[in-house]
Design an enzyme around this catalytic site. Sequence first.
Site, PDB file in Angstrom:
ATOM      1  N   CYS A 104       0.826  -1.216   0.000  1.00 34.78           N
ATOM      2  CA  CYS A 104       0.000   0.000   0.000  1.00 34.78           C
ATOM      3  C   CYS A 104       0.859   1.264   0.000  1.00 34.78           C
ATOM      4  CB  CYS A 104      -0.874   0.029   1.235  1.00 34.78           C
ATOM      5  SG  CYS A 104      -1.915  -1.404   1.381  1.00 34.78           S
TER       6      CYS A 104
ATOM      7  N   ARG B  72       5.476   0.064  -5.876  1.00 34.33           N
ATOM      8  CA  ARG B  72       5.393  -0.760  -4.677  1.00 34.33           C
ATOM      9  C   ARG B  72       4.557  -2.014  -4.906  1.00 34.33           C
ATOM     10  NH1 ARG B  72       6.313   3.292  -0.290  1.00 34.33           N
ATOM     11  NH2 ARG B  72       5.231   2.007   1.193  1.00 34.33           N
TER      12      ARG B  72
ATOM     13  N   LYS C  11       7.246  -4.209  -5.106  1.00 35.19           N
ATOM     14  CA  LYS C  11       8.627  -3.728  -5.100  1.00 35.19           C
ATOM     15  C   LYS C  11       9.094  -3.431  -3.679  1.00 35.19           C
ATOM     16  CE  LYS C  11      12.466  -2.359  -6.977  1.00 35.19           C
ATOM     17  NZ  LYS C  11      13.378  -3.456  -7.368  1.00 35.19           N
TER      18      LYS C  11
ATOM     19  N   TRP D  58      -2.563  -2.908  -1.655  1.00 33.12           N
ATOM     20  CA  TRP D  58      -2.079  -4.259  -1.895  1.00 33.12           C
ATOM     21  C   TRP D  58      -2.827  -5.120  -0.868  1.00 33.12           C
ATOM     22  CZ3 TRP D  58       0.979  -7.983   0.742  1.00 33.12           C
ATOM     23  CH2 TRP D  58       1.522  -8.978  -0.072  1.00 33.12           C
TER      24      TRP D  58
ATOM     25  N   LYS E   7      15.273 -15.201  -9.559  1.00 33.49           N
ATOM     26  CA  LYS E   7      14.959 -14.304 -10.672  1.00 33.49           C
ATOM     27  C   LYS E   7      14.072 -15.019 -11.680  1.00 33.49           C
ATOM     28  CE  LYS E   7      15.865 -11.275  -9.662  1.00 33.49           C
ATOM     29  NZ  LYS E   7      16.401 -10.423  -8.643  1.00 33.49           N
TER      30      LYS E   7
ATOM     31  N   ASN F  52      -1.845   2.348   5.413  1.00 30.75           N
ATOM     32  CA  ASN F  52      -0.827   1.377   4.993  1.00 30.75           C
ATOM     33  C   ASN F  52      -0.417   0.605   6.241  1.00 30.75           C
ATOM     34  OD1 ASN F  52       1.347   0.002   3.960  1.00 30.75           O
ATOM     35  ND2 ASN F  52       2.696   1.781   3.826  1.00 30.75           N
ATOM     36  N   GLY F  53      -0.422  -0.714   6.183  1.00 29.31           N
ATOM     37  CA  GLY F  53      -0.043  -1.515   7.354  1.00 29.31           C
ATOM     38  C   GLY F  53      -1.155  -2.504   7.695  1.00 29.31           C
TER      39      GLY F  53
ATOM     40  N   HIS G  61      22.288 -35.666  -2.152  1.00 34.21           N
ATOM     41  CA  HIS G  61      21.553 -35.885  -0.896  1.00 34.21           C
ATOM     42  C   HIS G  61      20.049 -35.709  -1.066  1.00 34.21           C
ATOM     43  CE1 HIS G  61      25.351 -36.224   1.113  1.00 34.21           C
ATOM     44  NE2 HIS G  61      25.744 -35.070   0.570  1.00 34.21           N
TER      45      HIS G  61
ATOM     46  N   GLU H 247      10.453 -15.594 -10.156  1.00 34.83           N
ATOM     47  CA  GLU H 247       9.616 -14.406  -9.955  1.00 34.83           C
ATOM     48  C   GLU H 247       9.213 -13.750 -11.277  1.00 34.83           C
ATOM     49  OE1 GLU H 247      13.018 -11.127  -8.547  1.00 34.83           O
ATOM     50  OE2 GLU H 247      10.980 -10.913  -7.839  1.00 34.83           O
TER      51      GLU H 247
ATOM     52  N   GLU I 276      20.148 -16.827  -6.462  1.00 37.21           N
ATOM     53  CA  GLU I 276      19.645 -15.589  -7.069  1.00 37.21           C
ATOM     54  C   GLU I 276      19.122 -15.864  -8.495  1.00 37.21           C
ATOM     55  OE1 GLU I 276      18.700 -12.869  -6.138  1.00 37.21           O
ATOM     56  OE2 GLU I 276      18.772 -11.528  -7.853  1.00 37.21           O
TER      57      GLU I 276
HETATM   58  C1  AGP Z   1      14.042  -9.262  -5.886  1.00 36.35           C
HETATM   59  O1  AGP Z   1      14.029  -9.541  -7.231  1.00 36.35           O
HETATM   60  C2  AGP Z   1      12.796  -9.419  -5.181  1.00 36.35           C
HETATM   61  N1  AGP Z   1      11.737  -8.751  -5.837  1.00 36.35           N
HETATM   62  C3  AGP Z   1      12.804  -9.364  -3.650  1.00 36.35           C
HETATM   63  O2  AGP Z   1      13.336 -10.583  -3.251  1.00 36.35           O
HETATM   64  C4  AGP Z   1      13.534  -8.223  -2.907  1.00 36.35           C
HETATM   65  O3  AGP Z   1      14.906  -8.335  -3.095  1.00 36.35           O
HETATM   66  C5  AGP Z   1      13.155  -8.289  -1.410  1.00 36.35           C
HETATM   67  O4  AGP Z   1      11.778  -8.071  -1.276  1.00 36.35           O
HETATM   68  C6  AGP Z   1      13.921  -7.314  -0.552  1.00 36.35           C
HETATM   69  O5  AGP Z   1      13.668  -5.995  -0.925  1.00 36.35           O
HETATM   70  P1  AGP Z   1      14.605  -4.814  -0.425  1.00 36.35           P
HETATM   71  O6  AGP Z   1      15.940  -5.001  -1.041  1.00 36.35           O
HETATM   72  O7  AGP Z   1      13.911  -3.567  -0.906  1.00 36.35           O
HETATM   73  O8  AGP Z   1      14.656  -4.897   1.073  1.00 36.35           O
END
Ligand code: AGP
Length: 605
Positions: free
Chosen positions: A2, A27, A600, A74, A482, A98-99, A501, A485, A478
Amino acid sequence: MCGIIGIVSNKSVSTNIINSLKKLEYRGYDSAGLATISDGKINEKKCPGRVEKLEKILFQTPSRGNLGIGHVRWATHGVPNEVNAHPHSSEIVSVVHNGIIENSDELKKELEKSGKTFKSQTDTEVITVLLTEKLKKLEPLKAVFETLETLKGSFALGIIFKEFEDFIIGARRGSPLAVGYSNSENYLGSDSYALKSMTNKISYLDDGDVCVLSKDDVKFYNSNKDKINKEIFTLSEDKSSVSKGNYKSFMIKEIFEQPNTTKTCLKEYIDKIREEINFYNLPVDPKKINKVVLIGCGTAYHSCLVAKYWLEELTTLNVEADIASEFRYRKVKFDINNLYIFVSQSGETADTYAALDLCKKENAKTCSVVNVVESSIARHSDCVLPIHAGPEIGVASTKAFLGQMLVLYLLSLKISEIRNDIEHKEYKKKIGELKKIPKLIAESLKEEEKIQLIAKDIYKSKGSMFLGRGSSFPIALEGALKLKELSYLHAEGYPAGEMKHGPLALIEDGLPVVVIAPKDKYFEKTLSNMQEVIARGGKVLLLTNSSSKVISENIRFQINLPDADLTLTPFLFTIPLQLLSYHVAMFKKCDIDKPRNLAKSVTVE
Ligand code: AGP
C-alpha cells in the site's frame, strides 16, 4: 504494498494526487482510490486495478477540492475490489491506511455489538467507524489520538474530515510516512519518492508521531501528544531519469545500466588519487569487531550470503548471514562488539526494518546498505552505505543486487585491511582489479543474443535447477529466484555438492540445469556434479570462464564469461542469469516489470 498520498493546497488537488499515486505504483498494488472534500461533502472514488482506471473515472466525473487523500492498495484483509479499496469513508471522515491493524477483528465485533455496520472486509474500516463515533464528542486531533490508543499493529494513516476543509491528519506507527513542504501546499506520502516531483523538502514521522497539515503550516506531535519540531531534509537530485527510454521494460534497462551504476558506486567509494577505499563513520572499530551479522530478504539476502563468503575469505572474522523474517523472531544473542549490517534496496522492507529495530533496542551497532538513502532503514541505522544505483523500478532486483555486492565487497576489503588480515600489496591489487568490473560487466552483457536462444529452448520446461559451489551458490539461488519471480517457471537453487543428498531425484530427461562453474578452487568438483546431472538426462547450461576450456559434447549450452580476478566472479556470473530470466519471461509473455503477486517495496510482514 500500500501507498498513501495526502495534499492540502490553495488549488484543486486531484490531478496531483493521481500523479503521486503513479509514483507509488512501483510498490505493487491491486486497487486505487482517492477522496477530496468540496462544498461540505466527501467525494470518494475508487476501483480495483490500475491508477489509470481511477484517472479515467475522474476524467468522466471530476472530484473538486483543495484537499484530498489517495491510496494504492495491496490486499491483505479482503479481496481486491471496489468496496475494499481505500479510502474508507463515513459521512464525516475518510481514511487511507498502509499496514495491518492486528486487533481489527476484536474491535469490529465490539462495534457490531453496539449496532455499527461495516461495508468492507478490511481491517482499515474499523478506524473509520471508531473515528466517526469519537468525532461526535471530540475535535479531530483528540479523536485521532483516542482512536490510535485502541489500535494494535502497524500503520501509516492519512485522514480528512468533512467539516474541516483545511487540514489533513497523518499518523505513523511502524509503517513509514513522510511530510513534504511547498508554497501554499503541503504533502503527506508513504515515501519521499512519491513527493519528489512536488518538493525536495521533507520531514519524516517517527513511530507514534501525528501530524496536522494545512496549506501554510505543518504541526507535529509525539505519542505523548506533545508538540514537537522536525528536522527538514533537502533531498538529493536523481541523476538518472525514471523513464524506460528506448528499452521495452525497466528491468532490461536496469540490467544494461549495470556498467554505469557499478562505475558510479566505485567512484563514490574509491579515492582515485590515493587508490584507497573510503568508509567513514563505521559504528564499530573493525579491529574490535567480534562477529559480522548480515541481514536482508530475497535478493538482498543473497547479497548477504555472497558477502559471508568474502568476509570469511578476506578476514579472520566470524560471519553470519540471516533472513530478516527469521532473525526478528529468533532468540538471538546480541553482542555489543558485533556489527549488524542490514541490506535493502528500498530501505523500507518491513522484516528488515523490524530486525534493525530489534538491534537498536539491544544497543547493537548497525549499518545499512541501501539504494534509497531517505528510507526508514537508512535513517534508523548508525551508519549508511548507499549503493548509488539510481532508482530501481522493475520489481525484480538487478542493478541493486550488483550494487549491494559491490558495497559489501568494498567493506569486506576495507575491514580486512584495517584488521591487517590482508597484505597491503594484495589489498592494493584487489582495488585495481575492482576497477575493471564495469568493463567486464559490459563484456558479459554481449552474451545476450546467445542467452535469448537458450531461453527459447527452455521456456516451455516445467522446472529448472541452478547449481554452484562457494560464492557461486548464492548466485545460483539468485538465478533461481529471478527465473521464478519473472517467468513463473519453477526453479531451485542448490549447492552443487548437495545434489546427491536428495535433489538429484528431480533430474529427468530434458530438465534445464544451470551449472555455475568459474575457474576457482571448486571448479573440478562442480564439473563432476555436472556430469552426474548429464548422466541422468539433465539439459545443462554451463557458465564458466573463457580460459576453462571445458569441452564435453553432452553439455547442451555453454557461456564463457571473461577471465577475471576470482573474487569478481559473482558480479560477472549474475549477468547471464538476469538475462536468462528476462528472456524466458519475454517468451512466456509475462509482465516483466510487475510480476504477479509481487511488490517492489514489501512493507508488511
Ligand atoms: C528481488 O528480485 C525481489 N523482488 C525481492 O526478493 C527483494 O529483493 C526483497 O523483497 C527485498 O527488498 P529490499 O531489497 O527492498 O529490502
